[in-house]
Design a protein around this motif. Sequence first.
Motif, PDB file in Angstrom:
ATOM      1  N   SER A  64      23.690 -73.362 -87.922  1.00 51.23           N
ATOM      2  CA  SER A  64      23.098 -72.368 -88.586  1.00 51.23           C
ATOM      3  C   SER A  64      22.315 -73.147 -89.705  1.00 51.23           C
ATOM      4  O   SER A  64      21.638 -72.301 -90.705  1.00 51.23           O
ATOM      5  N   HIS A  65      22.384 -74.430 -89.904  1.00 52.20           N
ATOM      6  CA  HIS A  65      21.817 -75.227 -90.861  1.00 52.20           C
ATOM      7  C   HIS A  65      20.482 -75.969 -90.465  1.00 52.20           C
ATOM      8  O   HIS A  65      19.565 -76.077 -91.349  1.00 52.20           O
ATOM      9  N   LYS A 107       6.375 -74.686 -93.791  1.00 48.40           N
ATOM     10  CA  LYS A 107       6.311 -74.206 -95.286  1.00 48.40           C
ATOM     11  C   LYS A 107       6.190 -72.572 -95.349  1.00 48.40           C
ATOM     12  O   LYS A 107       7.050 -71.927 -96.256  1.00 48.40           O
ATOM     13  N   ALA A 108       5.210 -72.086 -94.601  1.00 49.05           N
ATOM     14  CA  ALA A 108       5.108 -70.523 -94.917  1.00 49.05           C
ATOM     15  C   ALA A 108       6.290 -69.782 -94.160  1.00 49.05           C
ATOM     16  O   ALA A 108       6.667 -68.691 -94.680  1.00 49.05           O
ATOM     17  N   ALA A 109       6.874 -70.699 -92.984  1.00 50.76           N
ATOM     18  CA  ALA A 109       8.052 -70.001 -92.451  1.00 50.76           C
ATOM     19  C   ALA A 109       9.276 -70.010 -93.407  1.00 50.76           C
ATOM     20  O   ALA A 109      10.495 -69.456 -93.047  1.00 50.76           O
ATOM     21  N   GLY A 110       9.443 -70.686 -94.291  1.00 55.40           N
ATOM     22  CA  GLY A 110      10.343 -70.881 -95.520  1.00 55.40           C
ATOM     23  C   GLY A 110      11.513 -71.997 -95.160  1.00 55.40           C
ATOM     24  O   GLY A 110      12.476 -71.927 -95.645  1.00 55.40           O
ATOM     25  N   ALA A 111      10.938 -72.937 -94.301  1.00 51.85           N
ATOM     26  CA  ALA A 111      11.985 -74.036 -94.152  1.00 51.85           C
ATOM     27  C   ALA A 111      12.206 -74.804 -95.464  1.00 51.85           C
ATOM     28  O   ALA A 111      11.342 -74.806 -96.531  1.00 51.85           O
ATOM     29  N   LYS A 112      13.526 -75.347 -95.399  1.00 49.56           N
ATOM     30  CA  LYS A 112      14.027 -75.934 -96.543  1.00 49.56           C
ATOM     31  C   LYS A 112      13.148 -77.505 -96.843  1.00 49.56           C
ATOM     32  O   LYS A 112      12.950 -77.934 -97.727  1.00 49.56           O
ATOM     33  N   LEU A 352       7.550 -66.306 -83.295  1.00 50.19           N
ATOM     34  CA  LEU A 352       9.135 -66.521 -83.501  1.00 50.19           C
ATOM     35  C   LEU A 352       9.677 -65.699 -84.400  1.00 50.19           C
ATOM     36  O   LEU A 352       8.878 -65.170 -85.148  1.00 50.19           O
ATOM     37  N   ALA A 353      10.852 -65.405 -84.466  1.00 53.45           N
ATOM     38  CA  ALA A 353      11.629 -64.777 -85.212  1.00 53.45           C
ATOM     39  C   ALA A 353      11.156 -65.046 -86.738  1.00 53.45           C
ATOM     40  O   ALA A 353      10.940 -66.329 -87.213  1.00 53.45           O
ATOM     41  N   ALA A 354      11.317 -64.188 -87.814  1.00 50.30           N
ATOM     42  CA  ALA A 354      10.995 -64.553 -89.094  1.00 50.30           C
ATOM     43  C   ALA A 354      12.002 -65.443 -89.720  1.00 50.30           C
ATOM     44  O   ALA A 354      11.763 -66.150 -90.567  1.00 50.30           O
ATOM     45  N   ASP A 355      13.307 -65.317 -89.519  1.00 52.05           N
ATOM     46  CA  ASP A 355      14.397 -66.452 -90.116  1.00 52.05           C
ATOM     47  C   ASP A 355      14.613 -67.426 -89.140  1.00 52.05           C
ATOM     48  O   ASP A 355      15.548 -68.016 -89.324  1.00 52.05           O
ATOM     49  N   ARG A 358      13.856 -70.081 -91.976  1.00 56.53           N
ATOM     50  CA  ARG A 358      13.992 -69.873 -93.047  1.00 56.53           C
ATOM     51  C   ARG A 358      15.477 -70.693 -93.783  1.00 56.53           C
ATOM     52  O   ARG A 358      16.511 -70.297 -93.233  1.00 56.53           O
ATOM     53  N   GLY A 359      15.332 -71.458 -94.923  1.00 57.16           N
ATOM     54  CA  GLY A 359      16.465 -71.922 -95.620  1.00 57.16           C
ATOM     55  C   GLY A 359      16.835 -73.059 -94.716  1.00 57.16           C
ATOM     56  O   GLY A 359      18.052 -73.301 -95.029  1.00 57.16           O
ATOM     57  N   LYS A 360      16.235 -73.495 -93.753  1.00 59.04           N
ATOM     58  CA  LYS A 360      17.012 -74.357 -92.821  1.00 59.04           C
ATOM     59  C   LYS A 360      16.290 -75.771 -92.861  1.00 59.04           C
ATOM     60  O   LYS A 360      15.245 -75.832 -93.384  1.00 59.04           O
ATOM     61  N   VAL A 361      17.068 -76.734 -92.550  1.00 56.35           N
ATOM     62  CA  VAL A 361      16.410 -78.099 -92.172  1.00 56.35           C
ATOM     63  C   VAL A 361      15.799 -78.242 -91.008  1.00 56.35           C
ATOM     64  O   VAL A 361      16.609 -78.037 -89.742  1.00 56.35           O
TER      65      VAL A 361
END
Length: 780
Positions: A64-65, A107-112, A352-355, A358-361
């Motif tokens: 999940s990371h 970046k737009a998808a929220g990647a860490k 692709l799903a929104a999450d 998001r918040g992942k490496v």
Amino acid sequence: MAGEPWKTIQQRWRDHGRVMLGIALVATLVAGACQYGTRLLEVPEHGAYDRALNTYLVGRKPSSHVVVVAIDQTTLDRISKNEQLRINFGNWPYTRTLWASIVQELKAAGAKAVLFDAVMDERASDESADLGFAQVLRETGMPFYLGMATNGNAPSLPPVDFQAPVPLATPEAAPPVSPPSQDDTFPEEFEDGPATATPTLDAQARALAFPASRTDGQPLPELLYMSNQGRLEPRNPVLPIPALIGAVQGFGLVDTEADTDGTMRRTRFAYSDGINTYVTLPVRMMADLLGAKEVTFSGRTLRLGERTWLVDPDGSAALDYGGPLHQRYPMVRLIEVLQDWIHRKKGEPLELAADTFRGKVVIIGGTTPGLNDIKATPFSSTEPGVAKQAAVMETFLAGQFITRAHWSVDLGIAFLAALLSAVLLMTARWAPLEVAWPVGLVFGLYVLMGWVLKTSHTHVLTAMPSLAGIGASVAALAFNHLVANRETKFIRQAFSHFMEPKLVEQMIRSRQLPRLDGENKEITAFFSDIRGFSTFSERFKEDPRQLVRILNTYLTTVSGTLLHEGGCLDKYIGDAVVCLFGAPMDQEDHAIRACRGALAAKAAVEALRVDFRQKGFPDVYTRIGLNSAVNFVGNFGSDQLFSYTAIGDGMNLAARLEGANKAYGSVIMIGPRTYELAKDHIEVRELDRVRVAGKTEAVTVYELLALKGQLSPEQQRTVTHYHEALELFRRARFADAAAVLEAEAARAPEDGPTGKLLERCREYQESPPEKFDGVANLEK
């Protein structure tokens, strides 16, 4: 019964304890030399470790990371077949504009953060693409980490002073991007613009190096490679393209860290070229995520900022892959990310799903063989190289590395395996165990390794303890067969003329030799006989061979039950079996053994009777007599024939008790001393008080019914009523005794002693004895 094997074990330990210890020590030293000296066990240890990983450290939920963006064959095919994509990004290796698009989408998808498992050390033919990519990295602020390679031909970099200000020349603004193409989706290549400031060599060295140290003063692993001349030569980092210096968040080593067999099992985190220190790509990313300014090794600890991880003393650690790449991590094709970038530009729904990110490496790497990044891991010989980066990042974020157990633990286990092997095989001396033990030992060590690996992420060696155990087993077998067999041969040769072969083997196993000149000792004698054997044999006078076969079957059945309880077969007299318990080997529980053997023989004969009845054979109803007494045991006979046996009144009484069963309707009759020795372990019925011919003293005899606690309620009731009637009988109240017995006979007509005592009561009612003392005479 349980005490005799234990005495044998203790005797063998006393006799050969030092030999066992010596064998274990030598086997451990040899195995240790093979492990740590010659490295002969490296290949089998790798094999055992890989199997353990595949068995015990798989099956976990996808991470999940970490998300892996795969440059797979589908991506390559779809870009090459799409004219617009091919015009804008070319074929592999793609122009830097594609990576700029990917960075924008992530970046737009929220990647860490993004880890790119690749290097960019060659300038593009159109330098504006490199500058544009660097511009996108700065504008998005996306933490982007890029690999760097090393090479023996690369020049060494100047030493870096990490305390000094960063000597990085800031590039001028990248040239403006030309207007988008007609579909308003794909940018053209960047146009030429003003020249940018090239970072100094010091600035480039500062961008590549990272502070790493050991608190114990030991050096970090060196960047070395094996030259064609077979020498270890230094390697140096290859500089990335200048445009990315200052735009990329950090650079890290991505060289293959493979074992000698080419399989990636470990990582070493940080290296030195003798001038500067460099870290691997996942360490570089993790340092920034934790705000760490350096990586420190202290004993078995790796520290980044406030976080620590257990590692091996040399600063390395094995990787917890957790399974194949496609099972362990969410996988997204690069083309899917690119398509979402297109959709986002057009304002269309994303695929692709929104999450997803998001918040992942996010780790980008090639997964198709055509990209030449296929490596061997414990899970596959054709695993994508990005699996290693993913495993290290996943462990940094939410796990622990696999570390080696201390060498003393491995040697300790090896010694215990060797000692256990020597003790077990030299003590048991059992052929099936000698065959099965080495296999069981290796399997057991493998299970132990897997359990420790799963519960503590600690790698305990398997090959070295296995070798120590097998080596000790071989030495123990050599001892058993070369030394112990000499003793056995001597005993067999010395006593085979005096004793039966089975008895000799029995003594060899127990290492107890009898006195051949005889001795007085208390034993329990067993006598058994078939009812009406003369009539039995008469039926087969025309077919004596059949009689022999039937008799052999019967004798084998009875003898087997007696030998199982440790009895010594004395002789066969036709259908009669004579067996001794307590000789020639001392058996403190000889009476109990004899009772168990008699009950087992009774049960075995009952089963045999059923079989014989079905086959039309005569009945083999068997009566048994047991008596315990001090008898003289030894060799008896003549110069031509003699055997080991026992003589004495105790033997005579045992024989008469067997015959007396007929008068009492019982099956197993035991004497008073047998009852006294075994009464806490058996259920009996007092039958009568008898006087043996030639003796004036009366003795009480009993019927053996069952082992303690195994008497049924019906049998208990019958025994109670029998005892009640017996007491009335002894008081010459024959009518009262007969009344009790008649009632019980009606309820249990099959009970022989009840019927026989009832007959005697009726006989005495009709003809009262002149002198009655309640004692019966055993004349023969």
